[in-house]
Structures are given as structure tokens and as C-alpha cells.
Design a protein around this motif. Structure first.
Motif, PDB file in Angstrom:
ATOM      1  N   GLU A  52       0.827  -1.215   0.000  1.00  9.50           N
ATOM      2  CA  GLU A  52       0.000   0.000   0.000  1.00  9.50           C
ATOM      3  C   GLU A  52       0.859   1.263   0.000  1.00  9.50           C
ATOM      4  O   GLU A  52       0.353   2.369  -0.111  1.00  9.50           O
ATOM      5  CB  GLU A  52      -0.978  -0.002   1.182  1.00  9.50           C
ATOM      6  N   ARG A  53       2.184   1.097   0.122  1.00 14.01           N
ATOM      7  CA  ARG A  53       3.055   2.275   0.155  1.00 14.01           C
ATOM      8  C   ARG A  53       3.871   2.453  -1.126  1.00 14.01           C
ATOM      9  O   ARG A  53       4.759   3.286  -1.202  1.00 14.01           O
ATOM     10  CB  ARG A  53       3.934   2.213   1.396  1.00 14.01           C
ATOM     11  N   LEU A  54       3.535   1.641  -2.132  1.00 19.67           N
ATOM     12  CA  LEU A  54       4.085   1.870  -3.475  1.00 19.67           C
ATOM     13  C   LEU A  54       3.100   2.774  -4.212  1.00 19.67           C
ATOM     14  O   LEU A  54       1.912   2.504  -4.223  1.00 19.67           O
ATOM     15  CB  LEU A  54       4.166   0.565  -4.268  1.00 19.67           C
ATOM     16  N   VAL A  55       3.602   3.829  -4.805  1.00 20.92           N
ATOM     17  CA  VAL A  55       2.716   4.740  -5.528  1.00 20.92           C
ATOM     18  C   VAL A  55       2.991   4.582  -7.020  1.00 20.92           C
ATOM     19  O   VAL A  55       4.139   4.692  -7.463  1.00 20.92           O
ATOM     20  CB  VAL A  55       2.968   6.205  -5.104  1.00 20.92           C
ATOM     21  N   LEU A  56       1.934   4.297  -7.768  1.00 17.69           N
ATOM     22  CA  LEU A  56       2.076   4.118  -9.217  1.00 17.69           C
ATOM     23  C   LEU A  56       1.551   5.352  -9.932  1.00 17.69           C
ATOM     24  O   LEU A  56       0.564   5.946  -9.510  1.00 17.69           O
ATOM     25  CB  LEU A  56       1.263   2.902  -9.672  1.00 17.69           C
ATOM     26  N   SER A  57       2.234   5.720 -11.009  1.00 24.52           N
ATOM     27  CA  SER A  57       1.714   6.825 -11.812  1.00 24.52           C
ATOM     28  C   SER A  57       2.115   6.628 -13.268  1.00 24.52           C
ATOM     29  O   SER A  57       3.105   5.939 -13.558  1.00 24.52           O
ATOM     30  CB  SER A  57       2.246   8.166 -11.286  1.00 24.52           C
ATOM     31  N   ALA A  58       1.350   7.254 -14.148  1.00 20.97           N
ATOM     32  CA  ALA A  58       1.627   7.125 -15.579  1.00 20.97           C
ATOM     33  C   ALA A  58       2.573   8.220 -16.047  1.00 20.97           C
ATOM     34  O   ALA A  58       3.235   8.092 -17.066  1.00 20.97           O
ATOM     35  CB  ALA A  58       0.318   7.203 -16.357  1.00 20.97           C
ATOM     36  N   GLY A  59       2.665   9.300 -15.256  1.00 19.09           N
ATOM     37  CA  GLY A  59       3.401  10.488 -15.702  1.00 19.09           C
ATOM     38  C   GLY A  59       4.906  10.283 -15.754  1.00 19.09           C
ATOM     39  O   GLY A  59       5.449   9.435 -15.061  1.00 19.09           O
ATOM     40  N   PRO A  87      -6.160   1.974  -2.788  1.00 19.41           N
ATOM     41  CA  PRO A  87      -7.571   2.030  -2.436  1.00 19.41           C
ATOM     42  C   PRO A  87      -8.388   2.171  -3.715  1.00 19.41           C
ATOM     43  O   PRO A  87      -7.941   2.821  -4.659  1.00 19.41           O
ATOM     44  CB  PRO A  87      -7.701   3.288  -1.579  1.00 19.41           C
ATOM     45  N   ARG A  88      -9.560   1.570  -3.753  1.00 23.64           N
ATOM     46  CA  ARG A  88     -10.368   1.540  -4.955  1.00 23.64           C
ATOM     47  C   ARG A  88     -10.921   2.925  -5.294  1.00 23.64           C
ATOM     48  O   ARG A  88     -11.058   3.772  -4.437  1.00 23.64           O
ATOM     49  CB  ARG A  88     -11.538   0.588  -4.725  1.00 23.64           C
ATOM     50  N   GLY A  89     -11.202   3.129  -6.551  1.00 21.58           N
ATOM     51  CA  GLY A  89     -11.964   4.301  -6.986  1.00 21.58           C
ATOM     52  C   GLY A  89     -11.142   5.574  -7.049  1.00 21.58           C
ATOM     53  O   GLY A  89     -11.665   6.662  -6.850  1.00 21.58           O
ATOM     54  N   GLY A  90      -9.837   5.414  -7.318  1.00 21.44           N
ATOM     55  CA  GLY A  90      -9.018   6.606  -7.501  1.00 21.44           C
ATOM     56  C   GLY A  90      -8.914   7.457  -6.252  1.00 21.44           C
ATOM     57  O   GLY A  90      -8.635   8.655  -6.317  1.00 21.44           O
ATOM     58  N   LEU A  91      -9.156   6.862  -5.054  1.00 23.50           N
ATOM     59  CA  LEU A  91      -9.002   7.633  -3.830  1.00 23.50           C
ATOM     60  C   LEU A  91      -7.582   8.167  -3.774  1.00 23.50           C
ATOM     61  O   LEU A  91      -6.667   7.573  -4.313  1.00 23.50           O
ATOM     62  CB  LEU A  91      -9.242   6.734  -2.613  1.00 23.50           C
ATOM     63  N   ARG A  92      -7.392   9.254  -3.098  1.00 22.27           N
ATOM     64  CA  ARG A  92      -6.091   9.914  -3.001  1.00 22.27           C
ATOM     65  C   ARG A  92      -5.521  10.180  -4.400  1.00 22.27           C
ATOM     66  O   ARG A  92      -4.320  10.184  -4.611  1.00 22.27           O
ATOM     67  CB  ARG A  92      -5.094   9.088  -2.178  1.00 22.27           C
ATOM     68  N   GLY A  93      -6.422  10.362  -5.367  1.00 19.86           N
ATOM     69  CA  GLY A  93      -6.014  10.759  -6.703  1.00 19.86           C
ATOM     70  C   GLY A  93      -5.246   9.708  -7.477  1.00 19.86           C
ATOM     71  O   GLY A  93      -4.605  10.015  -8.475  1.00 19.86           O
ATOM     72  N   ARG A  94      -5.296   8.438  -7.017  1.00 16.56           N
ATOM     73  CA  ARG A  94      -4.520   7.417  -7.716  1.00 16.56           C
ATOM     74  C   ARG A  94      -5.253   6.931  -8.967  1.00 16.56           C
ATOM     75  O   ARG A  94      -6.470   6.849  -8.992  1.00 16.56           O
ATOM     76  CB  ARG A  94      -4.240   6.246  -6.771  1.00 16.56           C
ATOM     77  N   GLN A  95      -4.431   6.596  -9.974  1.00 19.41           N
ATOM     78  CA  GLN A  95      -5.024   6.159 -11.233  1.00 19.41           C
ATOM     79  C   GLN A  95      -5.183   4.651 -11.248  1.00 19.41           C
ATOM     80  O   GLN A  95      -4.579   3.954 -10.448  1.00 19.41           O
ATOM     81  CB  GLN A  95      -4.090   6.559 -12.373  1.00 19.41           C
ATOM     82  N   PHE A 119      -4.784   1.076 -13.536  1.00 20.73           N
ATOM     83  CA  PHE A 119      -3.936   0.569 -14.630  1.00 20.73           C
ATOM     84  C   PHE A 119      -4.404  -0.809 -15.056  1.00 20.73           C
ATOM     85  O   PHE A 119      -5.079  -1.504 -14.288  1.00 20.73           O
ATOM     86  CB  PHE A 119      -2.472   0.504 -14.165  1.00 20.73           C
ATOM     87  N   ALA A 120      -3.998  -1.198 -16.243  1.00 18.42           N
ATOM     88  CA  ALA A 120      -4.409  -2.506 -16.780  1.00 18.42           C
ATOM     89  C   ALA A 120      -3.150  -3.314 -17.115  1.00 18.42           C
ATOM     90  O   ALA A 120      -2.069  -2.738 -17.305  1.00 18.42           O
ATOM     91  CB  ALA A 120      -5.236  -2.296 -18.047  1.00 18.42           C
ATOM     92  N   PRO A 121      -3.282  -4.652 -17.179  1.00 19.37           N
ATOM     93  CA  PRO A 121      -2.126  -5.471 -17.566  1.00 19.37           C
ATOM     94  C   PRO A 121      -1.538  -4.971 -18.888  1.00 19.37           C
ATOM     95  O   PRO A 121      -2.268  -4.614 -19.804  1.00 19.37           O
ATOM     96  CB  PRO A 121      -2.729  -6.872 -17.720  1.00 19.37           C
ATOM     97  N   GLY A 122      -0.216  -4.908 -18.942  1.00 16.42           N
ATOM     98  CA  GLY A 122       0.467  -4.420 -20.142  1.00 16.42           C
ATOM     99  C   GLY A 122       0.900  -2.976 -20.004  1.00 16.42           C
ATOM    100  O   GLY A 122       1.815  -2.522 -20.711  1.00 16.42           O
ATOM    101  N   ASP A 123       0.270  -2.204 -19.095  1.00 14.31           N
ATOM    102  CA  ASP A 123       0.649  -0.783 -18.919  1.00 14.31           C
ATOM    103  C   ASP A 123       2.061  -0.670 -18.339  1.00 14.31           C
ATOM    104  O   ASP A 123       2.484  -1.499 -17.532  1.00 14.31           O
ATOM    105  CB  ASP A 123      -0.296  -0.079 -17.927  1.00 14.31           C
ATOM    106  N   THR A 124       2.741   0.384 -18.772  1.00 16.68           N
ATOM    107  CA  THR A 124       4.025   0.720 -18.135  1.00 16.68           C
ATOM    108  C   THR A 124       3.754   1.806 -17.103  1.00 16.68           C
ATOM    109  O   THR A 124       3.047   2.783 -17.390  1.00 16.68           O
ATOM    110  CB  THR A 124       5.013   1.230 -19.192  1.00 16.68           C
ATOM    111  N   VAL A 125       4.275   1.636 -15.905  1.00 20.72           N
ATOM    112  CA  VAL A 125       4.009   2.617 -14.839  1.00 20.72           C
ATOM    113  C   VAL A 125       5.311   3.046 -14.183  1.00 20.72           C
ATOM    114  O   VAL A 125       6.320   2.332 -14.228  1.00 20.72           O
ATOM    115  CB  VAL A 125       3.079   2.025 -13.741  1.00 20.72           C
ATOM    116  N   HIS A 126       5.264   4.227 -13.565  1.00 23.97           N
ATOM    117  CA  HIS A 126       6.376   4.687 -12.736  1.00 23.97           C
ATOM    118  C   HIS A 126       6.062   4.311 -11.299  1.00 23.97           C
ATOM    119  O   HIS A 126       4.937   4.469 -10.846  1.00 23.97           O
ATOM    120  CB  HIS A 126       6.519   6.210 -12.834  1.00 23.97           C
ATOM    121  N   ILE A 127       7.095   3.822 -10.608  1.00 27.58           N
ATOM    122  CA  ILE A 127       6.895   3.439  -9.203  1.00 27.58           C
ATOM    123  C   ILE A 127       7.630   4.420  -8.314  1.00 27.58           C
ATOM    124  O   ILE A 127       8.808   4.703  -8.537  1.00 27.58           O
ATOM    125  CB  ILE A 127       7.498   2.047  -8.924  1.00 27.58           C
ATOM    126  N   ALA A 128       6.941   4.926  -7.301  1.00 25.37           N
ATOM    127  CA  ALA A 128       7.622   5.705  -6.258  1.00 25.37           C
ATOM    128  C   ALA A 128       7.306   5.068  -4.912  1.00 25.37           C
ATOM    129  O   ALA A 128       6.310   4.345  -4.783  1.00 25.37           O
ATOM    130  CB  ALA A 128       7.149   7.146  -6.297  1.00 25.37           C
TER     131      ALA A 128
END
Ligand SMILES: Nc1ncnc2c1ncn2[C@@H]1O[C@H](COP(=O)(O)OP(=O)(O)OP(=O)(O)O)[C@@H](O)[C@H]1O
Ligand SMILES: [Mg+2]
Length: 392
Positions: free
Chosen positions: A319-326, A362-370, A372-381
Motif C-alpha cells: 500500500e506504500r508503493l505509488v504508481l503513476s503514468a506520468g 484504495p479503490r476508486g481513484g481515492l487519493r487521486g490514484r489512477q 492501470f491494466a495489464p500491459g501498462d508501463t508505470v512509474h513506481i515511487a
């Protein structure tokens, strides 16, 4: 049929053992040690080719009024320790004390202790009321006192309306409550519980967790509870001892154990953790800068001394890994290879180079999280303060 009772013996020795304690428990000081073991070793079949060291130089102190849990995987020595505390199993070396007295060689009936095992037998031919009264009768308590205590116990476990029923007409959860009432009736100073909820289904188990916890609060009796279920341990306990392979790994509050695991074993066994191999790039005082293959360097607070180049493991909760597309936000790039919907959260399984990682949002984009679907490339923080450094 699952049977749920107090004791495997026809006359529960734990019940008779209340001689010293029954009805006269002064409320102990919260820092009083209820029970402790020092340099405890237990070797089964010592001196034979089947010798097995079940507990290794074990040191532990449990405080009065605590709900204390022994937690660890199957075969780690939980039941062995409980049986030694109860006097059912001799120790090989070391010492066992209960409220300051050395009880190492005392039989069960001479200890102010009662035990609830996973499988025990309530007397089937007796009513609930008689089952609860049994231990008090063995102690020779006056009739009026027995009746008073039984009514109180029935009320405590919400079984008053079942007082005249026989055990085989009741559900597993109801029988378990009667068993608890029977074990609590003589007011032991210490109640030992060996996986008492494991025979119950999930819903009932969750309900009984709350009931057990409030029973402990109401009675003030020290509970030593055994489970291999970490969720149960975290939910119920004041403190938890994590045991692995006969050795004590860590003792602490549920928060300590979850947030500050001190070994790979605890980080892995309690909840879920990403365990990542890393090397110390720099170390100064209480901060380390760490190299992780395929990631930017990360900072972590550390409590121990580290050396330049030293290999370590990093533990990070999903729960402390943050994923983003940016672009430019991440410590590393990963590919989503699975997405699991969990109702209140979404779990992502990721590959980042050689690392297999899990992130939970958390579900539903809480805390502004996006999402993602299998195959997506994401940035991990990694969230600040989320990295725990463990010695490899
Ligand atoms: N009577 C016995 N004789 C020989 N070995 C034993 C005996 N009882 C237990 N052991 C061994 O000692 C170790 C610890 O057993 P113990 O029953 O304390 O484990 P546990 O943590 O309670 O496991 P579980 O979660 O499966 O109940 C195990 O390896 C077990 O096989
Ligand atoms: Mg066991």
C-alpha cells in the motif's frame, strides 16, 4: 463433527488447578510479569536419533492483564511453549515462572492456569450449566457461590438462554463460548488458548475475536493466545511474539510488528511485503542511501550501523508503493502483468527488471490514484518513510 470443549482429560486438570487462585485474584499491577520463560530449551526425544529441538534458548515475559499472542507458522513451537506454561510438557532446560514463582517442575494442577485447546470435549451428558459448574465443584466451592459464578459466566458469554441445553444441541461457536466460560469460571490468573477459533467459519471467527477480546478486558485475566493467523493476531492482541523454527523473532505491539519488522521473516510473515535486494551506497548516522538495480537511489532511515557496499533487503508494504503514468515521477519503471480487484482496493502485480513487486491502491481513484491494466508501463515511487532496511 468438530468438538469444542475445554480439556481432553475426563477431569480437566486445569480446572482443579484453581485451588490457589479461585475467587481471590487481586487486580495485578499492569507492569507485573504474569509469566516468563528464561533460557528455555525444549528437545523432544532428547538423546535419541529422533531428537528434535522445538524451542531454542527462548526468553519471553508476558505482562499481567495482557492479551498476548504467540504467532508463527505450523511447527514453529507455539503449542510446545503453551504446554510448558500449562505444565503439560516438561522443559529440557531453563526456567518458567508464573507471577514470580518458579513453576518449572510443578504439575498442571498446582499452577494458577487454565487451558482452552482447539479440540476439547465438553461433557456431553451434562448441561451447559453443569459443564461450567464442574471445575468449581471440584474445588469444593459452596453451592451458592457456584450458582452465582455460573450465572455470571453464562451472562459473560451470552449463553444464559442455553443454560439447560446439552452441548450436542449447539453450534460450534456456542460450544466454544461454553468452553471459555468453563475455563474462566474458576478465575485462573492465566488463561492459555491454543487456536480456540480455528474450527469455526470465517464470520463466526471474526465475531468470536471481538468477544474474546472483550472477555479479556472484562475479566482482567492474562490471556496467552496461540494462532498461526496473522490477521487474528494483529486484530486481538496487546502484544504479539513472532516465532519461527523454535526461535523468538520479535515481540511488540501489532503496530510495531507490522510497521517495524526487524527481520525478513517478520516482514514476510506479517501482512505482505515487497522484499527488494539492495546495496548501501552511503551511510551517515541514521540515514542510508541505497542502490537498487534498475531504480534511482533511495533514502531510508536506519537504526543499525551499515557499511559501504553492504548488501541489505528493503521491505516496502504494497500500500506504500505509488504508481503513476506520468514522466519523471517515479523511482523506476515497471510493467503491470496482473490487476486484481479486491473490493475495497485494487492490487497490481508488477515486473521491474528482475524485481516482482505488488502494489495495492484504495479503490476508486481515492487519493487521486489512477487505475492501470495489464500491459501498462508505470512509474513506481515509494512513499516517504516507507522503506525499512533489513540486514540480508
Ligand atoms: N510429542 C512430540 N514429539 C516429538 N516432536 C514433537 C512433539 N510435539 C511437537 N513436536 C515437534 O516440535 C515442533 C513444534 O511443534 P508444535 O506443536 O509446538 O508446533 P506449533 O507451532 O504449535 O504448530 P501448529 O501451528 O501446526 O499447531 C514440530 O516440529 C513438531 O513436529
Ligand atoms: Mg499447535
Amino acid at each position: 463433527m468438530q468438538r469444542a470443549v475445554i480439556h481432553p482429560h475426563p477431569i480437566p486438570p486445569g480446572s482443579i488447578s484453581q485451588t490457589m487462585a479461585a475467587g481471590q485474584n487481586p487486580v495485578p499491577h499492569p507492569h507485573t510479569v504474569a509469566t516468563e520463560v528464561r533460557n528455555l530449551c525444549k528437545i523432544y526425544n532428547a538423546g535419541t536419533s529422533r531428537a528434535h529441538e522445538a524451542l531454542k534458548d527462548f526468553n519471553l515475559a508476558i505482562r499481567a492483564n495482557e492479551f498476548f499472542t504467540l504467532l508463527g507458522p505450523s511447527g514453529c513451537g507455539k503449542t510446545t511453549l503453551l504446554r510448558i506454561l500449562g505444565g503439560f510438557e516438561p522443559l529440557t532446560s531453563g526456567i518458567c515462572r508464573i507471577f514470580g514463582d518458579d513453576v518449572s517442575v510443578l504439575p498442571p494442577e498446582a499452577r494458577p492456569v487454565n487451558t482452552v485447546f482447539q479440540q476439547y470435549a465438553l461433557f456431553p451428558h451434562m448441561t451447559v450449566r453443569s459443564n461450567i459448574a464442574f471445575g468449581l465443584e471440584m474445588l469444593g466451592k459452596p453451592r451458592a457461590e457456584i450458582e452465582r459464578t455460573v450465572e455470571k459466566m453464562l451472562d459473560l458469554v451470552h449463553m444464559t438462554e442455553y443454560a439447560d441445553r446439552k452441548p450436542d444441541t449447539m453450534s460450534g461457536g456456542q460450544r466454544q463460548r461454553v468452553a471459555l466460560a468453563r475455563a474462566l469460571a474458576p478465575q485462573p490468573k492465566l488463561l492459555l488458548l491454543d487456536e480456540p477459533l480455528s474450527a469455526l467459519d470465517l464470520k463466526l471467527r471474526q465475531k468470536m475475536r471481538l468477544e474474546l477480546k472483550s472477555l479479556q478486558r472484562e475479566t482482567g485475566i492474562t490471556f496467552v493466545f496461540v494462532t498461526h493467523d496473522q490477521e487474528e493476531a494483529l486484530a486481538m492482541s496487546d502484544r504479539v511474539a513472532v516465532i519461527s523454527n523454535g526461535c523468538l523473532q520479535q515481540v511488540g505491539t501489532p503496530e510495531d510488528i507490522y510497521e517495524q519488522p526487524q527481520s525478513r521473516f517478520v516482514a514476510d510473515f506479517i501482512g505482505e511485503s515487497n522484499l527488494i535486494d539492495a546495496r548501501v551506497a552511503r551511510f551517515s548516522g541514521c540515514e542510508a542511501i541505497l542502490d537498487i538495480a534498475g531504480f534511482d537511489q533511495v533514502h531510508a532511515d536506519v537504526a543499525q550501523d551499515l557499511a559501504h557496499g553492504q548488501p541489505v533487503s528493503l521491505s516496502i508494504r504494497p500500500e506504500r508503493l505509488v504508481l503513476s503514468a506520468g514522466e519523471g515521477e517515479g523511482r523506476g519503471l515497471a510493467t503491470v502483468f496482473d490487476r486484481t480487484y479486491l473490493g475495497n482496493a485494487v492490487e497490481y502485480h508488477l515486473r521491474a527488471g528482475d524485481h516482482a513487486l505488488t502494489a495495492r491502491s484504495p479503490r476508486g481513484g481515492l487519493r487521486g490514484r489512477q487505475d492501470f491494466a495489464p500491459g501498462d508501463t508505470v512509474h513506481i515511487a515509494f512513499e516517504p518513510g516507507s522503506i525499512k532496511v533489513l540486514l540480508s
